[in-house]
Design an enzyme around this catalytic site. Structure first.
Site, short mmCIF file in Angstrom:
data_model
loop_
_atom_site.label_atom_id
_atom_site.label_comp_id
_atom_site.label_asym_id
_atom_site.label_seq_id
_atom_site.Cartn_x
_atom_site.Cartn_y
_atom_site.Cartn_z
N GLY A 17 30.03 32.93 47.88
CA GLY A 17 30.22 34.00 48.88
C GLY A 17 30.69 33.43 50.21
CE LYS A 18 33.49 28.44 48.62
NZ LYS A 18 32.85 28.80 47.34
CG HIS A 43 37.28 31.85 49.55
ND1 HIS A 43 37.36 30.92 50.55
CD2 HIS A 43 36.92 31.16 48.44
CE1 HIS A 43 37.07 29.72 50.06
NE2 HIS A 43 36.81 29.84 48.78
CB THR A 44 35.65 38.40 47.31
OG1 THR A 44 36.03 37.72 46.11
CG2 THR A 44 35.90 39.89 47.16
CD GLN A 224 37.72 24.41 45.04
OE1 GLN A 224 38.00 23.53 45.82
NE2 GLN A 224 38.46 25.50 44.93
CB THR A 300 40.98 32.37 41.07
OG1 THR A 300 40.70 32.26 42.46
CG2 THR A 300 42.30 31.69 40.77
CB THR A 301 40.59 32.65 36.18
OG1 THR A 301 39.17 32.55 36.30
CG2 THR A 301 41.24 31.41 36.76
CG ASP A 333 22.79 42.62 46.52
OD1 ASP A 333 22.97 41.47 46.99
OD2 ASP A 333 23.67 43.25 45.91
P1 GDP Z 1 33.60 32.48 47.38
O1 GDP Z 1 34.59 31.87 46.47
O2 GDP Z 1 32.47 31.57 47.70
O3 GDP Z 1 34.20 33.08 48.62
O4 GDP Z 1 32.95 33.69 46.56
P2 GDP Z 1 33.74 34.77 45.62
O5 GDP Z 1 34.43 35.74 46.49
O6 GDP Z 1 34.52 34.08 44.59
O7 GDP Z 1 32.51 35.42 44.87
C1 GDP Z 1 31.49 36.08 45.52
C2 GDP Z 1 31.42 37.50 44.98
O8 GDP Z 1 30.19 38.09 45.36
C3 GDP Z 1 32.49 38.42 45.54
O9 GDP Z 1 32.81 39.38 44.58
C4 GDP Z 1 31.80 39.05 46.75
O10 GDP Z 1 32.35 40.32 47.09
C5 GDP Z 1 30.40 39.21 46.22
N1 GDP Z 1 29.32 39.11 47.21
C6 GDP Z 1 29.21 38.28 48.28
N2 GDP Z 1 28.00 38.43 48.85
C7 GDP Z 1 27.32 39.35 48.14
C8 GDP Z 1 26.01 39.90 48.20
O11 GDP Z 1 25.19 39.55 49.04
N3 GDP Z 1 25.68 40.81 47.25
C9 GDP Z 1 26.53 41.22 46.27
N4 GDP Z 1 26.11 42.11 45.39
N5 GDP Z 1 27.78 40.72 46.18
C10 GDP Z 1 28.16 39.79 47.08
P1 IMO Z 2 35.88 29.07 45.19
O1 IMO Z 2 36.47 28.45 46.45
C1 IMO Z 2 34.35 28.43 41.17
C2 IMO Z 2 36.20 25.25 38.78
C3 IMO Z 2 37.04 25.65 37.59
C4 IMO Z 2 36.84 24.43 36.70
C5 IMO Z 2 36.78 23.29 37.70
C6 IMO Z 2 38.11 22.56 37.90
O2 IMO Z 2 36.36 30.43 44.91
O3 IMO Z 2 34.40 28.91 45.17
P2 IMO Z 2 40.45 23.17 39.01
O4 IMO Z 2 41.31 24.39 38.90
O5 IMO Z 2 40.00 22.88 40.41
O6 IMO Z 2 41.04 21.99 38.34
O7 IMO Z 2 39.12 23.53 38.15
O8 IMO Z 2 36.37 23.86 38.93
N1 IMO Z 2 36.61 25.89 40.05
C7 IMO Z 2 35.93 26.86 40.67
N2 IMO Z 2 34.81 27.52 40.30
N3 IMO Z 2 34.92 28.69 42.36
C8 IMO Z 2 36.01 28.02 42.77
O9 IMO Z 2 36.53 28.15 44.01
C9 IMO Z 2 36.59 27.07 41.89
N4 IMO Z 2 37.67 26.27 41.95
C10 IMO Z 2 37.66 25.54 40.83
O10 IMO Z 2 36.56 26.82 36.99
O11 IMO Z 2 35.58 24.49 36.08
MG MG Z 3 35.51 32.25 44.62
#
Ligand code: GDP
Ligand code: IMO
Ligand code: MG
Length: 425
Positions: A17-18, A43-44, A224, A300-301, A333
């Site tokens: 959730g970065k 990043h969402t 990551q 992403t995928t 939550d």
């Molecule tokens: P990131 O890669 O670390 O930025 O995280 P992602 O966006 O890949 O995944 C986090 C997911 O959790 C996204 O779908 C967000 O919208 C969602 N999210 C983030 N914080 C919360 C939370 O506190 N509660 C819930 N239910 N969803 C969250």
């Molecule tokens: P965010 O920034 C979760 C995982 C891939 C795979 C491994 C190597 O959204 O948190 P790569 O494409 O880097 O060669 O994949 O790392 N991976 C992630 N998993 N969140 C990510 O980024 C990721 N980026 C790569 O699924 O296991």
């Molecule tokens: Mg992510």
């Protein structure tokens, strides 16, 4: 007074959730800077009823007046980058005035993507589960001193340099059993690379250090997570960059004394996407329930994320490696309504209990659990349920770091700040 670089990074396997947290705190910073990774990241951000997913562009773009820098440690695919710009344009956000790209950032070519695919296909069952965005091969060319950088786009002989790298890749394809087709993507890539030249390229380190000298604060946005770090993650099931706080120094060109807070982001449980060890993984209905409630599908995928209980030995290890000064607990939550939640407090390895982090998280590493009472509905504008407070205190005590942010939903507004949180005695 000179400014500081605070760092936000993943303390688990990514997707903590970065993006959400960076967006929440961005108004307090002059600059948001990505320091590693590339389009493998997703990043969402959710606010005003809209969802945005960013891959290369820093998560400060929705905050007016904030600079966004793509640092030298990032690898950029011009096609994904231009696609992101297009989507943001459609959402009414013109990123051009406030977006800067380091000339030293490396470029992902279509052949890098194809090499990623070939390498994974050759590995068969042993594949990493890469996002197939070309990350590994691009960092290999960087460290192998063959890569193309953003600054090369400004050189008159760019096409020659591009051709030389492609020729090298064509020789490399011969060692692979699989030969993915990539030529059909070349024209689109070259057009996107040309379009990128309309953006502002800078010497990122010089620019950033000047801002810091003027007293501006910077937020370094990690991608990551620590368990995917090339040095400290669950090797070889990792990504190809330093996702840890040290990566912010090398990926931006700032000295370690400039680093201020290091904010470790973790979910109240764990997820992992792709292959590799995951000691607390749940293969049962509870895992499925978490996946459903947390909408745990890759940004992403689109792949389903593996789900499991919170792993404290791994979180403690992440806090140590990164020098985490405060924690942000996400998605509390998602676990609401469960009668009890489990937390892994130690590992049992060949019959011996350890709270340390082993060399390999292989099948010999078994989680040791403590059960804690679950909590009811939790919302940001009301006091937290006592059971959730107790869960947070349990984590703070085990890790030795205060939880200063609690996220209770995906929306920007569903965030609780606990500025005064301290580690309970
Ligand atoms: P990131 O890669 O670390 O930025 O995280 P992602 O966006 O890949 O995944 C986090 C997911 O959790 C996204 O779908 C967000 O919208 C969602 N999210 C983030 N914080 C919360 C939370 O506190 N509660 C819930 N239910 N969803 C969250
Ligand atoms: P965010 O920034 C979760 C995982 C891939 C795979 C491994 C190597 O959204 O948190 P790569 O494409 O880097 O060669 O994949 O790392 N991976 C992630 N998993 N969140 C990510 O980024 C990721 N980026 C790569 O699924 O296991
Ligand atoms: Mg992510």
């Amino acid at each position: 007074m000179a400014g500081k670089v605070d760092v936000i990074l993943g303390a688990q396997w990514g997707d903590e959730g970065k993006g959400k947290v960076v967006d929440v705190v961005a108004p307090h910073y002059a600059v948001i800077a990505r320091f590693q990774g590339g389009p493998n990241a997703g990043h969402t951000l959710i606010f005003d009823g809209r969802k945005h997913v960013l891959h290369t562009i820093p998560s400060g773009v929705f905050r007016p007046g904030v600079w966004n820098l793509v640092g030298n440690g990032v690898v950029i695919d011009p096609v994904t980058f231009m696609q992101e710009v297009k989507e943001l344009d459609a959402a009414g956000v013109d990123v051009r005035p406030n977006l800067l790209i380091s000339r030293r950032a490396h470029l992902i070519l279509p052949t890098h993507r194809a090499l990623d695919e070939a390498s994974e296909a050759d590995k068969g069952q042993a594949k990493i589960g890469s996002t197939l965005k070309g990350i590994g091969p691009t960092y290999m060319d960087k460290t192998g001193r063959n890569g193309l950088r953003v600054g090369d786009l400004e050189q008159p002989d760019f096409r020659g340099r591009y051709g030389a790298l492609v020729a090298k890749h064509e020789r490399l394809f011969r060692i692979h059993d699989h030969h993915p087709e990539w030529r059909s993507q070349e024209a689109e890539w070259l057009a996107a690379a040309e379009a990128m030249r309309g953006f502002r390229f800078v010497d990122g380190a010089q620019w950033l250090n000047e801002r810091l000298a003027q007293g501006d604060d910077v937020m370094a946005e990690g991608a990551q997570g620590t368990m995917l770090d090339i040095d400290f993650g669950t090797y070889p099931f990792v990504t190809s960059s330093n996702t840890i706080s040290a990566g912010a120094c090398s990926g931006l060109g700032v000295g370690p004394a400039r680093i201020g807070k290091v904010i470790g982001i973790f979910k109240a449980y764990c997820t992992r996407v792709g292959s590799g060890p995951f000691p607390t993984e749940l293969h049962d209905d509870t895992g499925e329930a978490i996946r459903k409630a947390g909408n745990e599908y890759g940004a992403t995928t689109g792949r389903p994320r593996r789900c499991g209980w919170l792993d404290l030995p791994a979180l403690r290890y992440a806090a140590m490696i990164n020098g985490v000064t405060e924690l942000a607990m996400m998605k509390a939550d998602v676990l609401s309504g469960m009668p009890r939640v489990r937390v892994c407090t130690a590992y049992r390895v060949h019959g011996r209990e350890t709270t340390g982090f082993p060399f390999d998280l292989d099948d010999a590493v078994q989680p040791v659990y403590t059960d804690l009472p679950g909590w009811g509905p939790a919302v940001a504008n009301k006091p937290l349920p006592d059971e959730l407070e107790a869960y947070i205190a349990f984590v703070e005590k085990a890790v030795g770091v205060p939880v200063r942010i609690v996220s209770l939903g995906p929306d920007r507004a569903e965030t609780l700040m606990r500025e005064k949180a301290a580690v309970p005695r």
